[in-house]
Design a protein around this motif. Structure first.
Motif, PDB file in Angstrom:
ATOM      1  N   ARG A 141      -7.916  68.368  44.461  1.00  0.00           N
ATOM      2  CA  ARG A 141      -6.823  69.094  43.814  1.00  0.00           C
ATOM      3  C   ARG A 141      -5.763  68.102  43.379  1.00  0.00           C
ATOM      4  NH1 ARG A 141      -1.813  71.341  44.468  1.00  0.00           N
ATOM      5  NH2 ARG A 141      -1.455  70.198  46.411  1.00  0.00           N
ATOM      6  N   GLU A 142      -5.229  68.303  42.191  1.00  0.00           N
ATOM      7  CA  GLU A 142      -4.169  67.439  41.711  1.00  0.00           C
ATOM      8  C   GLU A 142      -2.914  67.611  42.566  1.00  0.00           C
ATOM      9  OE1 GLU A 142      -3.894  65.147  39.439  1.00  0.00           O
ATOM     10  OE2 GLU A 142      -5.779  65.321  38.338  1.00  0.00           O
ATOM     11  N   ILE A 143      -2.253  66.507  42.845  1.00  0.00           N
ATOM     12  CA  ILE A 143      -0.952  66.553  43.501  1.00  0.00           C
ATOM     13  C   ILE A 143       0.107  66.873  42.450  1.00  0.00           C
ATOM     14  CG2 ILE A 143       0.775  65.167  44.741  1.00  0.00           C
ATOM     15  CD1 ILE A 143      -1.536  63.613  45.986  1.00  0.00           C
ATOM     16  N   GLN A 144       0.976  67.830  42.753  1.00  0.00           N
ATOM     17  CA  GLN A 144       2.029  68.297  41.834  1.00  0.00           C
ATOM     18  C   GLN A 144       1.434  68.606  40.451  1.00  0.00           C
ATOM     19  OE1 GLN A 144       5.369  65.590  41.565  1.00  0.00           O
ATOM     20  NE2 GLN A 144       6.868  67.250  41.536  1.00  0.00           N
ATOM     21  N   PRO A 145       0.504  69.558  40.381  1.00  0.00           N
ATOM     22  CA  PRO A 145      -0.216  69.819  39.132  1.00  0.00           C
ATOM     23  C   PRO A 145       0.677  70.280  37.989  1.00  0.00           C
ATOM     24  CG  PRO A 145      -0.644  71.550  40.743  1.00  0.00           C
ATOM     25  CD  PRO A 145       0.082  70.464  41.461  1.00  0.00           C
ATOM     26  N   GLN A 146       1.874  70.803  38.289  1.00  0.00           N
ATOM     27  CA  GLN A 146       2.758  71.250  37.206  1.00  0.00           C
ATOM     28  C   GLN A 146       3.238  70.097  36.337  1.00  0.00           C
ATOM     29  OE1 GLN A 146       3.387  71.400  40.491  1.00  0.00           O
ATOM     30  NE2 GLN A 146       5.581  71.379  40.974  1.00  0.00           N
ATOM     31  N   ASN A 147       3.050  68.857  36.788  1.00  0.00           N
ATOM     32  CA  ASN A 147       3.441  67.700  35.978  1.00  0.00           C
ATOM     33  C   ASN A 147       2.462  67.417  34.840  1.00  0.00           C
ATOM     34  OD1 ASN A 147       5.626  67.314  37.642  1.00  0.00           O
ATOM     35  ND2 ASN A 147       4.754  65.580  38.751  1.00  0.00           N
ATOM     36  N   LEU A 148       1.242  67.937  34.955  1.00  0.00           N
ATOM     37  CA  LEU A 148       0.199  67.586  34.001  1.00  0.00           C
ATOM     38  C   LEU A 148       0.458  68.212  32.639  1.00  0.00           C
ATOM     39  CD1 LEU A 148      -2.980  68.043  36.217  1.00  0.00           C
ATOM     40  CD2 LEU A 148      -1.927  65.887  35.531  1.00  0.00           C
ATOM     41  N   PRO A 149       0.173  67.492  31.557  1.00  0.00           N
ATOM     42  CA  PRO A 149       0.247  68.091  30.221  1.00  0.00           C
ATOM     43  C   PRO A 149      -0.913  69.057  30.019  1.00  0.00           C
ATOM     44  CG  PRO A 149      -0.639  65.867  30.080  1.00  0.00           C
ATOM     45  CD  PRO A 149      -0.238  66.076  31.510  1.00  0.00           C
ATOM     46  N   LYS A 150      -0.867  69.821  28.926  1.00  0.00           N
ATOM     47  CA  LYS A 150      -1.940  70.783  28.658  1.00  0.00           C
ATOM     48  C   LYS A 150      -3.287  70.085  28.562  1.00  0.00           C
ATOM     49  CE  LYS A 150       0.770  74.379  26.346  1.00  0.00           C
ATOM     50  NZ  LYS A 150       0.956  75.159  25.106  1.00  0.00           N
ATOM     51  N   LEU A 151      -3.309  68.925  27.915  1.00  0.00           N
ATOM     52  CA  LEU A 151      -4.531  68.129  27.836  1.00  0.00           C
ATOM     53  C   LEU A 151      -4.352  66.913  28.733  1.00  0.00           C
ATOM     54  CD1 LEU A 151      -5.286  68.320  24.007  1.00  0.00           C
ATOM     55  CD2 LEU A 151      -6.504  69.470  25.861  1.00  0.00           C
ATOM     56  N   ALA A 152      -4.892  66.989  29.919  1.00  0.00           N
ATOM     57  CA  ALA A 152      -4.714  65.910  30.890  1.00  0.00           C
ATOM     58  C   ALA A 152      -5.480  64.669  30.460  1.00  0.00           C
ATOM     59  CB  ALA A 152      -5.189  66.373  32.267  1.00  0.00           C
ATOM     60  N   THR A 153      -5.059  63.533  30.961  1.00  0.00           N
ATOM     61  CA  THR A 153      -5.748  62.271  30.707  1.00  0.00           C
ATOM     62  C   THR A 153      -6.719  61.986  31.846  1.00  0.00           C
ATOM     63  OG1 THR A 153      -3.864  61.350  29.490  1.00  0.00           O
ATOM     64  CG2 THR A 153      -5.450  59.788  30.393  1.00  0.00           C
ATOM     65  N   HIS A 154      -7.979  61.749  31.514  1.00  0.00           N
ATOM     66  CA  HIS A 154      -8.989  61.391  32.504  1.00  0.00           C
ATOM     67  C   HIS A 154      -9.205  59.880  32.564  1.00  0.00           C
ATOM     68  CE1 HIS A 154     -10.872  65.635  31.762  1.00  0.00           C
ATOM     69  NE2 HIS A 154      -9.804  65.685  32.535  1.00  0.00           N
ATOM     70  N   ASP A 155      -9.052  59.214  31.431  1.00  0.00           N
ATOM     71  CA  ASP A 155      -9.292  57.770  31.340  1.00  0.00           C
ATOM     72  C   ASP A 155      -8.340  57.169  30.328  1.00  0.00           C
ATOM     73  OD1 ASP A 155     -11.403  56.529  32.967  1.00  0.00           O
ATOM     74  OD2 ASP A 155     -12.711  58.038  32.073  1.00  0.00           O
ATOM     75  N   TYR A 156      -8.189  55.850  30.405  1.00  0.00           N
ATOM     76  CA  TYR A 156      -7.364  55.159  29.411  1.00  0.00           C
ATOM     77  C   TYR A 156      -7.833  53.717  29.273  1.00  0.00           C
ATOM     78  CZ  TYR A 156      -4.993  52.825  33.303  1.00  0.00           C
ATOM     79  OH  TYR A 156      -4.722  52.075  34.417  1.00  0.00           O
ATOM     80  N   VAL A 157      -7.435  53.101  28.167  1.00  0.00           N
ATOM     81  CA  VAL A 157      -7.641  51.671  27.974  1.00  0.00           C
ATOM     82  C   VAL A 157      -6.392  51.128  27.281  1.00  0.00           C
ATOM     83  CG1 VAL A 157      -8.833  51.975  25.753  1.00  0.00           C
ATOM     84  CG2 VAL A 157      -9.178  49.877  27.073  1.00  0.00           C
ATOM     85  N   VAL A 158      -5.912  49.972  27.727  1.00  0.00           N
ATOM     86  CA  VAL A 158      -4.735  49.314  27.139  1.00  0.00           C
ATOM     87  C   VAL A 158      -5.208  48.021  26.480  1.00  0.00           C
ATOM     88  CG1 VAL A 158      -2.444  48.335  27.555  1.00  0.00           C
ATOM     89  CG2 VAL A 158      -3.251  50.269  28.930  1.00  0.00           C
ATOM     90  N   VAL A 159      -4.911  47.872  25.185  1.00  0.00           N
ATOM     91  CA  VAL A 159      -5.377  46.715  24.420  1.00  0.00           C
ATOM     92  C   VAL A 159      -4.198  46.066  23.704  1.00  0.00           C
ATOM     93  CG1 VAL A 159      -7.691  47.672  24.087  1.00  0.00           C
ATOM     94  CG2 VAL A 159      -5.903  48.166  22.409  1.00  0.00           C
ATOM     95  N   TYR A 160      -4.371  44.789  23.338  1.00  0.00           N
ATOM     96  CA  TYR A 160      -3.318  44.115  22.583  1.00  0.00           C
ATOM     97  C   TYR A 160      -3.921  43.408  21.377  1.00  0.00           C
ATOM     98  CZ  TYR A 160      -4.774  39.781  24.959  1.00  0.00           C
ATOM     99  OH  TYR A 160      -5.493  38.707  25.440  1.00  0.00           O
ATOM    100  N   PHE A 161      -3.034  43.140  20.391  1.00  0.00           N
ATOM    101  CA  PHE A 161      -3.439  42.549  19.122  1.00  0.00           C
ATOM    102  C   PHE A 161      -2.670  41.250  18.906  1.00  0.00           C
ATOM    103  CE2 PHE A 161      -4.097  47.035  19.140  1.00  0.00           C
ATOM    104  CZ  PHE A 161      -5.288  47.256  18.469  1.00  0.00           C
ATOM    105  N   GLU A 162      -2.963  40.572  17.809  1.00  0.00           N
ATOM    106  CA  GLU A 162      -2.394  39.241  17.590  1.00  0.00           C
ATOM    107  C   GLU A 162      -0.957  39.290  17.096  1.00  0.00           C
ATOM    108  OE1 GLU A 162      -3.449  35.109  15.164  1.00  0.00           O
ATOM    109  OE2 GLU A 162      -4.892  36.749  15.268  1.00  0.00           O
ATOM    110  N   GLU A 163      -0.651  40.210  16.183  1.00  0.00           N
ATOM    111  CA  GLU A 163       0.651  40.220  15.521  1.00  0.00           C
ATOM    112  C   GLU A 163       1.410  41.519  15.780  1.00  0.00           C
ATOM    113  OE1 GLU A 163       1.939  37.749  13.861  1.00  0.00           O
ATOM    114  OE2 GLU A 163       0.210  36.417  13.670  1.00  0.00           O
ATOM    115  N   LYS A 226       2.423  45.392  19.386  1.00  0.00           N
ATOM    116  CA  LYS A 226       1.078  44.823  19.270  1.00  0.00           C
ATOM    117  C   LYS A 226       0.239  45.224  20.487  1.00  0.00           C
ATOM    118  CE  LYS A 226       1.891  40.200  21.278  1.00  0.00           C
ATOM    119  NZ  LYS A 226       1.669  38.762  21.066  1.00  0.00           N
ATOM    120  N   THR A 227       0.715  46.256  21.223  1.00  0.00           N
ATOM    121  CA  THR A 227       0.023  46.750  22.408  1.00  0.00           C
ATOM    122  C   THR A 227      -0.131  48.258  22.314  1.00  0.00           C
ATOM    123  OG1 THR A 227       0.979  44.974  23.758  1.00  0.00           O
ATOM    124  CG2 THR A 227       0.039  46.853  24.927  1.00  0.00           C
ATOM    125  N   LEU A 228      -1.358  48.730  22.477  1.00  0.00           N
ATOM    126  CA  LEU A 228      -1.647  50.161  22.402  1.00  0.00           C
ATOM    127  C   LEU A 228      -2.335  50.627  23.675  1.00  0.00           C
ATOM    128  CD1 LEU A 228      -3.151  50.499  18.791  1.00  0.00           C
ATOM    129  CD2 LEU A 228      -0.782  50.931  19.485  1.00  0.00           C
TER     130      LEU A 228
END
Length: 684
Positions: A141-163, A226-228
């Motif tokens: 069960r999620e802790i403090q589930p009322q914090n979650l947005p309607k579309l929860a995030t299950h995974d993520y990736v953080v990437v960076y670019f040159e400029e 330059k970071t997403l």
């Protein structure tokens, strides 16, 4: 005041941030190299520039490196199915299919990697789609589930670019089961995250069935980045997704600085014009907004004649004629005062505020002193989850919460602390102040953790019944896990993709006799799983779920030990049994563990036709069965399982060599006939 008090919804604009970016000295960044750029799908540089004579350059860049990710199917030193595969140009797009050169995720139960020498087919992640993980016995069960947005995030990736650029487009190249992207974030020069795009329910309603270059419309912004960060939600997918590349398009520093200055001048000119109009008394009324009494009366088609003695006449009108005027214009007089919200008993107000998310609690506290006193009550902070607020979680926020959360029981800091926003020292201080009564602690993918932090957990949090340290590998690896042996009340322990020593694990298992859920997936080569299985059978007989995906050194002997765990409802043995034969191990397991609802045997090469017959005969309660990559399975055995396992809901037969293309129509018919979701695949 905490940053949460001022944090807007994802996608909210921030004039302060845009202005701060505009004031940054860009001189050091004006280092445009003289080079020729090819098309986005050509060879050569990872970056394409298009000169616009008086406005600098428009750049198309591909990922230069990966900063962080929540999970990956491959292992770091492999080149197959890892997050690093999003670096550079697309290698497979526009082709559609499952490729080891791409990036899939394993956000829920289980993980693994592909090694071409192991099998003639590629290993695949099976659990990062749909809602099957929510139906499993190991679901949390999620802790403090009322914090979650309607579309929860299950995974993520953080990437960076040159400029650095002002982003105008972000393109994500999806090559297998697209449709999981739900948010795109940008990290600005002012060290703040801004949501550039957020999906709606309609965006995910019909996932496309082919590869695509996904480039949703971005929020207009002046921030330099330059970071997403790309967020994923897998719940609408029919099968797992794969990403081939990410492209960031935008205006260069020179062009952005010029446009920012132009927009700022236009804004200042507009403000001056508005101010002049207001001074001259010619400003138009704003419908629904506040203003002077004259403006409000003007909306009722009334224009008082104010001359030299205008103030006196207006005063007389308000005192003598306003009521009559309102009646003639059918304006209802104000209703008699009703009961005010603050007149309610304190206990009722406290209950009402308990339904608010954390951000709303901070905002309510700014309304009045009464609401501040209620919104800071410790009972409202007995459960805390900062995972949905990873972008504003900081050491300062922990300080604020430490003053409020004097009755803290459950804490989730997963995904927090990236880019140095949370310091190990501040985390240890918070834990020392508020961790002695913690029962649940989740620190998944927390990059601020070090050996000293782990030591603090073991010393302070001795009342824990749940500890989750998923994907907490650091460089160098965490070394001091010995203090975790102090924990004696654990019922749930998750060490997915986190390295530890065998002796420590055995000591923890021996000390936690109430353990019900254990995840040791992808835990490294130093742990002998036959010894672990023997310990579990001796000390942890209440175990309900066990995940050993890609665990090493588990043999038929270990399988026989697991057969002594009579309460088992969920077992994942994917890729960890490499022997030619399982002997009677699977038969003993199915005979002695009649409560099994979920059984994953992905790529267990020792599975024989006899074992499949045992599954059909003894798997009366099976709801989820994974036979992905079983070499000798036939459609006769599949039918036998479908007939004799009446509770079955999911059956994965992907990449089973004996299930040929001609069998796919037959499997579709069986799926409808038995109401079972059968996963199958054609080789690309």
């Amino acid at each position: 005041m905490s940053l949460l008090a001022y944090a807007g919804e994802p996608g909210d604009s921030s004039d302060t941030e845009a202005e701060a970016d505009a004031l940054v000295d860009f001189t050091a960044m004006l280092r445009q190299r003289q080079r020729e750029y090819g098309g986005w799908f050509g060879s050569g540089s990872k970056m394409q520039a298009e000169e616009q004579s008086d406005q600098g350059y428009y750049l198309e860049q591909y990922v230069l490196g990966v900063l962080d990710f929540s999970s990956q199917y491959g292992i770091d030193y492999s080149i197959s199915y890892t997050a690093a595969n999003v670096i550079g140009r697309p290698t497979k797009y526009p082709a559609y299919g499952d490729y080891p050169e791409t990036f899939p995720m394993v956000s829920r139960s289980g993980a693994g990697r592909n090694t071409r020498s192991d099998f003639p087919f590629n290993s695949r992640p099976q659990r990062t789609y749909g809602d099957w993980w929510q139906r499993a016995p190991s679901a949390t069960r999620e802790i403090q589930p009322q914090n979650l947005p309607k579309l929860a995030t299950h995974d993520y990736v953080v990437v960076y670019f040159e400029e650095f650029v002002v982003p105008t487009e972000v393109a994500i190249f999806e090559t297998f089961n697209p449709g999981a992207v739900v948010r795109i974030w940008a990290y600005s020069l002012t060290k703040h995250w801004t949501c550039l795009w957020e999906a709606t329910e309609e965006d995910l309603a019909r996932p496309p069935a082919d590869s695509r270059r996904f480039a949703p419309p971005l929020k207009k912004t002046n921030l330099m980045t330059k970071t997403l960060r790309i967020d994923f939600n897998h719940s609408r997918l029919n099968y797992y997704t794969e990403i081939d590349a990410i492209m960031l398009c935008g205006r260069t520093v020179f062009q952005a600085q010029k446009l920012i200055g132009k927009e700022k001048r236009m804004q200042q000119r507009s403000q001056r014009q508005s101010l002049a109009a207001e001074v001259l008394g010619h400003s138009p009324p704003h419908e629904g907004s506040g203003g002077t009494i004259s403006n409000k009366l003007r909306t009722l088609n009334f224009q008082p004649n104010v001359g030299e003695d205008g103030a006196t006449k207006l005063h007389e009108f308000i005192n003598n004629d306003l009521s009559q005027f309102l009646m003639e214009n059918r304006v209802e007089p104000p209703a008699p005062p009703q009961i005010c919200l603050t007149d309610l008993p304190f206990e009722i107000l406290l209950r009402i505020l308990s339904y608010l998310d954390l951000k709303s609690l901070f905002r309510v506290g700014q309304v009045s002193r009464i609401f501040y006193d209620i919104s800071t009550h410790p009972l409202l902070y007995a459960e805390l989850s900062l995972k949905p607020y990873w972008h504003v979680a900081s050491s300062e926020l922990l300080c604020t919460l430490a003053r409020r959360a004097t009755m803290l029981r459950k804490l989730d800091l997963s995904w927090c602390g990236g880019l140095g926003n949370v310091s190990p020292t501040e985390f240890k201080k918070f834990l020392t102040q508020r961790g002695d009564n913690l029962t649940h602690l989740r620190l998944n993918s927390c990059k601020f953790l070090n050996a000293s932090c782990i030591e603090n957990v073991g010393i302070v949090c001795d009342n824990l019944i749940e500890l989750s340290l998923r994907n907490c590998a650091t460089d160098p690896p965490l070394l001091n896990f010995s203090c975790l042996a102090n924990l004696k009340n654990l019922e749930r322990l998750d060490l997915f993709q986190t390295a530890f020593e065998t002796e420590l694990l055995l000591s923890m298992l021996e000390g936690n006799r109430k353990l019900k859920h254990l995840n040791l997936a992808f835990c490294g080569v130093s742990v002998n799983m036959d010894n672990v299985a023997a310990h579990l059978a001796t000390y942890n007989t209440q175990l309900i779920s066990l995940d050993l995906w890609k665990a090493h050194f588990l043999s038929a002997r270990g399988l026989q030990s697991l057969a002594r765990l009579h309460q088992l409802e969920e077992l994942d043995l994917g890729w960890c049994l490499r022997e030619a034969s399982l002997g009677d191990g699977l038969f003993q397991l199915l005979s002695n563990c009649p409560k099994l609802k979920k059984l994953f045997l992905s790529a267990v090469r020792g599975t024989t036709e006899r074992d499949l017959m045992h599954i059909a005969a003894l798997g009366k309660n099976l709801e989820q069965l994974d036979l992905m990559g079983i070499l000798n399975i036939t459609h006769e055995r599949v039918y036998d399982i479908l007939v004799h396992c009446p509770k079955l809901q999911l059956l994965d037969l992907s990449f089973c060599d004996n299930i040929m293309d001609r069998d796919f129509d037959l499997l579709s018919d069986w799926s409808r006939q038995f109401n079972v979701d059968i996963k199958s695949s054609r080789h690309h």
